[in-house]
Design an enzyme around this catalytic site. Structure first.
Site, PDB file in Angstrom:
ATOM      1  N   PRO A 186       0.790  -1.240   0.000  1.00  0.00           N
ATOM      2  CG  PRO A 186       0.024  -1.000   2.170  1.00  0.00           C
ATOM      3  CD  PRO A 186       0.735  -1.954   1.269  1.00  0.00           C
ATOM      4  CG  ASP A 241       2.324   1.235 -11.760  1.00  0.00           C
ATOM      5  OD1 ASP A 241       2.266   1.524 -10.539  1.00  0.00           O
ATOM      6  OD2 ASP A 241       1.911   0.160 -12.209  1.00  0.00           O
ATOM      7  CE  LYS A 253      -0.168  10.770 -13.670  1.00  0.00           C
ATOM      8  NZ  LYS A 253      -1.228  11.759 -13.758  1.00  0.00           N
ATOM      9  N   GLY A 300       1.797  -1.149  -7.414  1.00  0.00           N
ATOM     10  CA  GLY A 300       1.173  -0.897  -6.110  1.00  0.00           C
ATOM     11  C   GLY A 300       0.307  -2.076  -5.690  1.00  0.00           C
ATOM     12  N   GLY A 301       0.195  -2.299  -4.385  1.00  0.00           N
ATOM     13  CA  GLY A 301      -0.682  -3.359  -3.865  1.00  0.00           C
ATOM     14  C   GLY A 301      -0.173  -4.735  -4.201  1.00  0.00           C
ATOM     15  CG  ASP A 302      -1.557  -9.315  -4.784  1.00  0.00           C
ATOM     16  OD1 ASP A 302      -0.631  -9.897  -4.208  1.00  0.00           O
ATOM     17  OD2 ASP A 302      -2.279  -9.870  -5.644  1.00  0.00           O
ATOM     18  CB  THR A 335      -4.775  -6.101  -0.832  1.00  0.00           C
ATOM     19  OG1 THR A 335      -5.519  -6.178   0.361  1.00  0.00           O
ATOM     20  CG2 THR A 335      -4.547  -7.480  -1.390  1.00  0.00           C
TER      21      THR A 335
END
Lengths: 195, 195
Positions: A14, A37, A59, A90-92, A120
């Site tokens: 996270p 990203d 970006k 990011g996250g999973d 997550t």
């Protein structure tokens, strides 16, 4: 000599660097190049050894995202050059995001792929707020749905019936339809976080 | 002097010690005592510093589980003695398991509680198998439900309607109703893992 190039799809969790897994941390340390990203936090990027090249596909200079097709081709090209590529998400990596699309593309092109799961954001928010995702007698399950869809395939979920009996609906990934869902009184308490 | 006793609800993840978060690893290193259950792997227990006392509340000598009420009281007692207590749970502490019940009980008794989220087994299985939990155009959401319920509150979920359009139903926590669900052809592909 066989090409040692390989792509690691790594979940950054996270955002808190302490919520990286030991395996993700090691992947960052050992990478030849990092492709990342916009959902990866600055604090996590700061952990990467200074000499490791990094490529931002979140970006471009004028705020355009790099098209997914270009990201796929970039990953194949780097792996074919023999690089250990960390694709940091990011996250999973397999819960929202497009980890599975990238993995499928890479495998079709003969590239070895490994995935490193991440915490997550739903779990992290629950822990930070002290609000459980399940609680005996109140919620015996939880659903994670996306608030975003690809053009060819509209979201067919009306958020209201997603509130089943004793089912929590804690969060929504990405931007896109977020306001639509959040404005719907049946849509639950929706926050913007990586998966 | 204020009592420094505190309980950390720590998610141990799916079992692979490398899938511990950095924060979980630090909590294990700094704990005065570890209270753990049967879903925590031996490999993770082996990471705990040898001098740290550990209490197994998963099974008693004759294979009886320690009742939840006794676990709650034990945690309160240890925190009141000023201990930094790590309550180590498989998977994520707020996704199944009874982390939220323990947290609520501790807070009612004035004990400071912090939660450290973990990688859920569903994410880890997806990563290990290369099978995503979501994939654009195929699955725009995922549900985690329990196969286990408390006596006072029967599971009211028939697993069949849980297969919504483009929703994955990848796993089931705990034992209990597992066979019932797995034998149901509408029940999906159900495996036994910590959350």
């Amino acid at each position: 000599m066989p090409n040692r190039g390989k792509v690691y799809l790594v979940g950054a969790g996270p955002g808190d660097p302490e919520l990286l897994t030991l395996k993700a941390r090691r992947a960052l340390d050992e990478a030849d190049v990092i492709v990342y990203d916009r959902l990866v936090s600055k604090e996590i990027m700061d952990l990467i050894p200074p000499g490791t090249p990094r490529i931002n596909v979140g970006k471009q200079p004028r705020s355009h995202h790099v098209p997914q097709g270009e990201i796929n081709e970039l990953l194949v090209r780097l792996a074919r050059l023999g690089r250990r590529v960390v694709r940091l998400k990011g996250g999973d990596p397999y819960l929202f995001g497009r980890g599975s699309e990238e993995a499928a593309y890479l495998r079709r092109h003969g590239i070895v792929v490994a995935a490193v799961p991440g915490v997550t954001s739903a779990s992290a928010c629950a822990a930070a707020l002290g609000v459980p995702l399940t609680h005996r007698g109140y919620a015996n399950g939880v659903r994670f749905i996306t608030g975003h869809c690809c053009a060819a395939n509209e979201l067919d979920d009306d958020p209201r019936p997603l509130h089943g009996p004793r089912q929590h609906l804690p969060g929504i990934d990405q931007a896109g339809r977020q306001r639509t869902l959040a404005d719907d009184p049946g849509g639950g308490d929706l926050r913007r976080h990586p998966a």
